[in-house]
Scaffold this active site. Structure first.
Site, short mmCIF file in Angstrom:
data_model
loop_
_atom_site.label_atom_id
_atom_site.label_comp_id
_atom_site.label_asym_id
_atom_site.label_seq_id
_atom_site.Cartn_x
_atom_site.Cartn_y
_atom_site.Cartn_z
N ASP A 212 38.68 61.65 31.67
CA ASP A 212 38.25 61.43 33.05
C ASP A 212 38.59 62.61 33.95
O ASP A 212 37.86 62.91 34.89
CB ASP A 212 38.87 60.15 33.61
N TYR B 171 35.59 42.74 33.41
CA TYR B 171 34.24 43.28 33.49
C TYR B 171 33.30 42.42 32.67
O TYR B 171 33.58 42.13 31.50
CB TYR B 171 34.16 44.67 32.85
N LYS C 264 27.02 46.02 35.48
CA LYS C 264 28.40 45.55 35.40
C LYS C 264 28.69 44.58 36.54
O LYS C 264 28.22 44.76 37.66
CB LYS C 264 29.39 46.72 35.51
N HIS D 39 32.54 56.15 35.17
CA HIS D 39 31.84 55.97 33.91
C HIS D 39 30.46 55.35 34.09
O HIS D 39 30.25 54.55 35.00
CB HIS D 39 32.65 55.06 32.98
#
Length: 176
Positions: free
Chosen positions: A168, A132, A72, A62
Site C-alpha cells: 500500500d 465487508y 463493496k 484498493h
C-alpha cells in the site's frame, strides 16, 4: 434502512433504522429487496473481516479491474475507521474525487462502494474490526491499488500514519 446518495455516483451512506425496546434494538443491516429498490447490486458473494491492532493504520486504497470489478458494502463492527471512497472511473464527473466518513461500531453506518472506485481506511482506535460484503470474488490478478497520499487525489487522513504495509505504501504515482 436509509440510503443517502453521495456526490460520487453510485456510492451511498447507509444507515440502519433501529426499532428499540427494553432489550435494546433490532434493525436490518441488509435486505436484497431494499437494495434492489434503490437500484443497487445486492448479489453479495463473499464476506471478509479485517482486524487491525493499532490506531492510525492505513488499509488501501484498493480496487479490482474489469471484468472483475467489485461492489463493496463496508461496516465497522468494532472500534472506528475513517473510510474513504475514491472515484477512478474516468467517465464520471467525480473522477479522482473522494468522499470520506467515520464508520463506527456505535453509529452502525455503512458505505456502499460501486465498481470502479478504490476503497481505503484509517483506523481511529486500537483493535478495530471491519466487515465487508463483496459482490465479486477476490481475484489477485485483477487486484490494484493507488497510494492514499498520491498528490493526484489530495486525500488527508485524520491521524498520523502509524502502520501501512509495503504494498500500500509503494504503489506508483497515479497515471490515467
Amino acid at each position: 434502512m436509509k440510503f443517502t446518495p453521495t456526490k460520487i455516483p453510485g456510492a451511498y451512506l447507509i444507515e440502519i433504522e433501529p426499532i428499540t425496546d427494553e432489550r435494546g434494538f433490532f434493525a436490518r443491516s441488509f435486505c436484497t429487496d431494499e437494495f434492489q429498490q434503490q437500484g443497487l447490486n445486492s448479489n453479495f458473494v463473499q464476506c471478509n473481516v479485517s482486524f487491525t491492532t493499532h490506531k492510525g493504520t492505513i488499509r488501501g486504497m484498493h480496487y479490482q479491474i474489469a471484468p472483475d470489478t467489485e461492489t463493496k458494502l463496508v461496516r465497522c463492527t468494532k472500534g472506528a475507521i475513517y473510510d474513504v471512497i475514491l472515484d477512478l472511473r474516468a467517465s464520471t464527473p467525480t473522477f479522482k474525487q473522494r468522499i470520506a466518513t467515520e464508520l463506527t461500531a456505535d453509529n452502525h453506518q455503512m458505505f456502499y462502494i460501486p465498481p470502479g472506485c478504490a476503497h481505503g481506511l484509517q483506523t481511529l482506535v486500537d483493535d478495530t474490526e471491519v466487515f465487508y460484503q463483496m459482490a465479486g470474488v477476490y481475484n489477485a490478478d485483477a487486484a490494484r491499488g493507488v497510494r492514499w497520499n498520491d498528490p493526484a487525489f489530495g486525500i488527508e487522513m485524520p491521524l498520523a500514519v502509524n502502520v501501512i504495509n509495503q504494498r500500500d505504501r509503494d504503489y506508483p504515482d497515479f497515471t490515467q
